[in-house]
Structure formats: structure tokens, C-alpha cells
Design a protein around this motif. Structure first.
Motif, PDB file in Angstrom:
ATOM      1  N   GLY A 256       0.820  -1.206   0.000  1.00  0.00           N
ATOM      2  CA  GLY A 256       0.000   0.000   0.000  1.00  0.00           C
ATOM      3  C   GLY A 256       0.849   1.249   0.000  1.00  0.00           C
ATOM      4  N   VAL A 257       0.351   2.272  -0.658  1.00  0.00           N
ATOM      5  CA  VAL A 257       0.992   3.580  -0.665  1.00  0.00           C
ATOM      6  C   VAL A 257      -0.096   4.583  -0.322  1.00  0.00           C
ATOM      7  CG1 VAL A 257       2.178   5.322  -2.047  1.00  0.00           C
ATOM      8  CG2 VAL A 257       2.671   2.896  -2.413  1.00  0.00           C
TER       9      VAL A 257
ATOM     10  N   ILE B 201       0.566  20.983   9.840  1.00  0.00           N
ATOM     11  CA  ILE B 201      -0.520  21.553   9.040  1.00  0.00           C
ATOM     12  C   ILE B 201      -0.056  21.703   7.604  1.00  0.00           C
ATOM     13  CG2 ILE B 201      -1.997  23.569   8.711  1.00  0.00           C
ATOM     14  CD1 ILE B 201      -1.928  23.998  11.686  1.00  0.00           C
ATOM     15  N   ALA B 202      -0.874  21.228   6.692  1.00  0.00           N
ATOM     16  CA  ALA B 202      -0.648  21.339   5.241  1.00  0.00           C
ATOM     17  C   ALA B 202       0.612  20.616   4.783  1.00  0.00           C
ATOM     18  CB  ALA B 202      -0.624  22.800   4.806  1.00  0.00           C
ATOM     19  N   GLN B 203       1.109  19.680   5.582  1.00  0.00           N
ATOM     20  CA  GLN B 203       2.226  18.861   5.139  1.00  0.00           C
ATOM     21  C   GLN B 203       1.680  17.521   4.672  1.00  0.00           C
ATOM     22  OE1 GLN B 203       5.688  18.571   7.611  1.00  0.00           O
ATOM     23  NE2 GLN B 203       5.198  20.481   8.666  1.00  0.00           N
ATOM     24  N   LYS B 204       2.340  16.944   3.723  1.00  0.00           N
ATOM     25  CA  LYS B 204       1.866  15.691   3.157  1.00  0.00           C
ATOM     26  C   LYS B 204       2.677  14.528   3.722  1.00  0.00           C
ATOM     27  CE  LYS B 204       0.568  15.400  -1.187  1.00  0.00           C
ATOM     28  NZ  LYS B 204       0.602  15.307  -2.661  1.00  0.00           N
ATOM     29  N   SER B 205       1.971  13.483   4.153  1.00  0.00           N
ATOM     30  CA  SER B 205       2.680  12.282   4.588  1.00  0.00           C
ATOM     31  C   SER B 205       2.805  11.339   3.394  1.00  0.00           C
ATOM     32  CB  SER B 205       1.930  11.593   5.725  1.00  0.00           C
ATOM     33  OG  SER B 205       0.747  11.008   5.260  1.00  0.00           O
ATOM     34  N   LYS B 206       3.871  10.580   3.371  1.00  0.00           N
ATOM     35  CA  LYS B 206       4.129   9.611   2.306  1.00  0.00           C
ATOM     36  C   LYS B 206       4.428   8.289   2.986  1.00  0.00           C
ATOM     37  CE  LYS B 206       6.318  13.384  -0.068  1.00  0.00           C
ATOM     38  NZ  LYS B 206       7.604  14.031  -0.185  1.00  0.00           N
ATOM     39  N   LEU B 207       3.448   7.416   3.032  1.00  0.00           N
ATOM     40  CA  LEU B 207       3.582   6.168   3.752  1.00  0.00           C
ATOM     41  C   LEU B 207       3.536   4.987   2.789  1.00  0.00           C
ATOM     42  CD1 LEU B 207       3.548   4.840   6.661  1.00  0.00           C
ATOM     43  CD2 LEU B 207       1.105   4.594   6.286  1.00  0.00           C
ATOM     44  N   VAL B 208       4.494   4.091   2.914  1.00  0.00           N
ATOM     45  CA  VAL B 208       4.522   2.857   2.139  1.00  0.00           C
ATOM     46  C   VAL B 208       4.405   1.719   3.139  1.00  0.00           C
ATOM     47  CG1 VAL B 208       5.910   1.385   0.632  1.00  0.00           C
ATOM     48  CG2 VAL B 208       6.001   3.867   0.359  1.00  0.00           C
TER      49      VAL B 208
ATOM     50  N   ILE C  39       3.082  -6.403   9.524  1.00  0.00           N
ATOM     51  CA  ILE C  39       2.936  -5.115   8.835  1.00  0.00           C
ATOM     52  C   ILE C  39       4.241  -4.332   8.997  1.00  0.00           C
ATOM     53  CG2 ILE C  39       1.655  -2.953   8.684  1.00  0.00           C
ATOM     54  CD1 ILE C  39      -0.652  -4.426  10.146  1.00  0.00           C
ATOM     55  N   ALA C  40       4.789  -3.883   7.882  1.00  0.00           N
ATOM     56  CA  ALA C  40       5.979  -3.018   7.904  1.00  0.00           C
ATOM     57  C   ALA C  40       5.600  -1.709   7.224  1.00  0.00           C
ATOM     58  CB  ALA C  40       7.138  -3.680   7.182  1.00  0.00           C
ATOM     59  N   GLU C  41       5.854  -0.591   7.883  1.00  0.00           N
ATOM     60  CA  GLU C  41       5.500   0.722   7.348  1.00  0.00           C
ATOM     61  C   GLU C  41       6.742   1.598   7.300  1.00  0.00           C
ATOM     62  OE1 GLU C  41       0.964   1.019   9.107  1.00  0.00           O
ATOM     63  OE2 GLU C  41       2.565   2.109  10.111  1.00  0.00           O
ATOM     64  N   LEU C  42       6.848   2.369   6.247  1.00  0.00           N
ATOM     65  CA  LEU C  42       7.947   3.308   6.077  1.00  0.00           C
ATOM     66  C   LEU C  42       7.346   4.662   5.733  1.00  0.00           C
ATOM     67  CD1 LEU C  42      10.992   3.855   5.842  1.00  0.00           C
ATOM     68  CD2 LEU C  42      10.824   3.217   3.438  1.00  0.00           C
ATOM     69  N   ASN C  43       7.618   5.664   6.572  1.00  0.00           N
ATOM     70  CA  ASN C  43       7.097   7.004   6.348  1.00  0.00           C
ATOM     71  C   ASN C  43       8.229   7.852   5.775  1.00  0.00           C
ATOM     72  OD1 ASN C  43       5.966   9.522   6.376  1.00  0.00           O
ATOM     73  ND2 ASN C  43       4.972   9.242   8.349  1.00  0.00           N
TER      74      ASN C  43
ATOM     75  N   LYS D 154       7.869   1.505  11.198  1.00  0.00           N
ATOM     76  CA  LYS D 154       7.110   0.806  12.221  1.00  0.00           C
ATOM     77  C   LYS D 154       6.899  -0.626  11.750  1.00  0.00           C
ATOM     78  CE  LYS D 154       2.702   1.234  14.628  1.00  0.00           C
ATOM     79  NZ  LYS D 154       1.502   2.063  14.732  1.00  0.00           N
ATOM     80  N   ILE D 155       7.190  -1.581  12.614  1.00  0.00           N
ATOM     81  CA  ILE D 155       6.993  -2.995  12.299  1.00  0.00           C
ATOM     82  C   ILE D 155       6.078  -3.576  13.359  1.00  0.00           C
ATOM     83  CG2 ILE D 155       8.106  -5.244  12.100  1.00  0.00           C
ATOM     84  CD1 ILE D 155      10.612  -3.756  11.125  1.00  0.00           C
ATOM     85  N   THR D 156       5.020  -4.236  12.918  1.00  0.00           N
ATOM     86  CA  THR D 156       4.046  -4.818  13.827  1.00  0.00           C
ATOM     87  C   THR D 156       3.777  -6.260  13.425  1.00  0.00           C
ATOM     88  OG1 THR D 156       2.994  -2.634  13.940  1.00  0.00           O
ATOM     89  CG2 THR D 156       1.766  -4.467  14.859  1.00  0.00           C
ATOM     90  N   ASP D 157       3.664  -7.131  14.417  1.00  0.00           N
ATOM     91  CA  ASP D 157       3.322  -8.521  14.147  1.00  0.00           C
ATOM     92  C   ASP D 157       2.239  -8.948  15.126  1.00  0.00           C
ATOM     93  OD1 ASP D 157       3.949 -10.930  12.566  1.00  0.00           O
ATOM     94  OD2 ASP D 157       4.372 -11.784  14.535  1.00  0.00           O
TER      95      ASP D 157
END
Length: 161
Positions: A16-17, A38-45, A61-65, A76-79
Motif C-alpha cells: 500500500g501507498v 498543518i498542510a504537510q503531506k505524509s508519504k507512507l509505504v 505489517i511493515a511501514e515506512l514514512n 514501524k513494524i508490527t506482528d
């Protein structure tokens, strides 16, 4: 949100992106609350791996911001591990929270371990669990730590009328 998933033989792999705008966190500084991001964009993969074998289920689940948002972990890594036996469910949750930053201060990485056991009978569910079993230090804001072990009891009644 862009998401692609592949399912085969009790296995699921998804990628997911997500690009979000206006993620606002209220941060306390010198007794004042003020908004950040405020008004900043997050980019999460994110990558999710789900599999199941009989009574055992696992979700990784592995997430990279890639954005530079305050208080949002770089990674962030979750199991989640779930074992079901008759009316009992045992849940083990492992979470590794990467570095975060706020203003010019960097908050360290953290490892958390939670568990719970539930019993369901008819429309009643009982649960007993523990959060932060190891008592690891999570720095919420600079100098403010959460290292408390927490026990919880859950009782839920679900009846359709």
C-alpha cells in the motif's frame, strides 16, 4: 490510497501507498497546545503479510514514512499472532516503533509487547490482557516517558434484537 493485494492458499501479500494531507498533531510546549504538520503531506509505504494455518493466524505489517512529520515514526513494524482453541483466543502483539522527531529533538526507537486472552460464550466475551509487558520506555514528548505496564479486563455483551 493505492493498494495491491495477492491472495493464494491462505496467504495474502499486500502493498500500500498512502499520501495524506493535513495530518495535525497537537503538541504541548511550555504549557501551550499548538498544531503541527498543518498542510504537510505524509508519504507512507506499507507491506502487509497475512497467513493462516488451522487455528493459527499471523499478520505482519511493515511501514515506512518518507515524510518529515512530527511525532510520526520513520518506520514501524508490527506482528499480530492469534491462536484460537475452541472458545479461547490468545493474542500476542509485537511492535517496533522507529525514531520520531519533534522540533529539534529526536525520540528514540522503541519495542513494545502486548498480549491478551479472551473467552467467548454465546453472546458474552471475557478478556484479560497486558500492555507493555516488558515495561519498555516510550518517549511521548521530550522528557515524558510511558513505561507503565498496564493490565486490562474486558467484558462485552453483543446481542442482536
Amino acid at each position: 490510497l493505492i493498494k495491491a493485494a495477492l491472495l493464494f492458499n491462505h496467504q495474502e501479500v499486500s502493498l500500500g501507498v498512502r499520501l495524506d494531507r493535513d495530518q495535525i498533531h497537537f503538541v504541548q510546549s511550555e504549557s501551550l497546545l499548538y498544531p503541527e504538520n498543518i498542510a504537510q503531506k505524509s508519504k507512507l509505504v506499507s507491506i502487509k503479510l497475512k497467513n493462516s494455518f488451522k487455528n493459527l493466524r499471523n499478520q505482519f505489517i511493515a511501514e515506512l514514512n518518507m515524510g518529515e512529520l512530527s511525532l510520526v515514526p520513520v518506520s514501524k513494524i508490527t506482528d499480530y499472532l492469534t491462536l484460537s482453541v475452541k472458545n479461547f483466543i490468545f493474542i500476542l502483539n509485537v511492535e517496533i516503533i522507529g525514531k520520531r522527531k519533534i522540533a529539534n529533538h529526536e525520540l528514540k526507537s522503541n519495542f513494545r509487547l502486548d498480549s491478551a486472552i479472551t473467552y467467548s460464550f454465546s453472546f458474552v466475551k471475557f478478556g484479560l490482557g497486558s500492555k507493555n509487558i516488558l515495561g519498555s520506555d516510550l518517549e511521548i514528548y521530550p522528557g515524558h516517558f510511558d513505561n507503565q505496564r498496564k493490565l486490562f479486563f474486558e467484558l462485552s455483551i453483543t446481542k442482536n434484537f
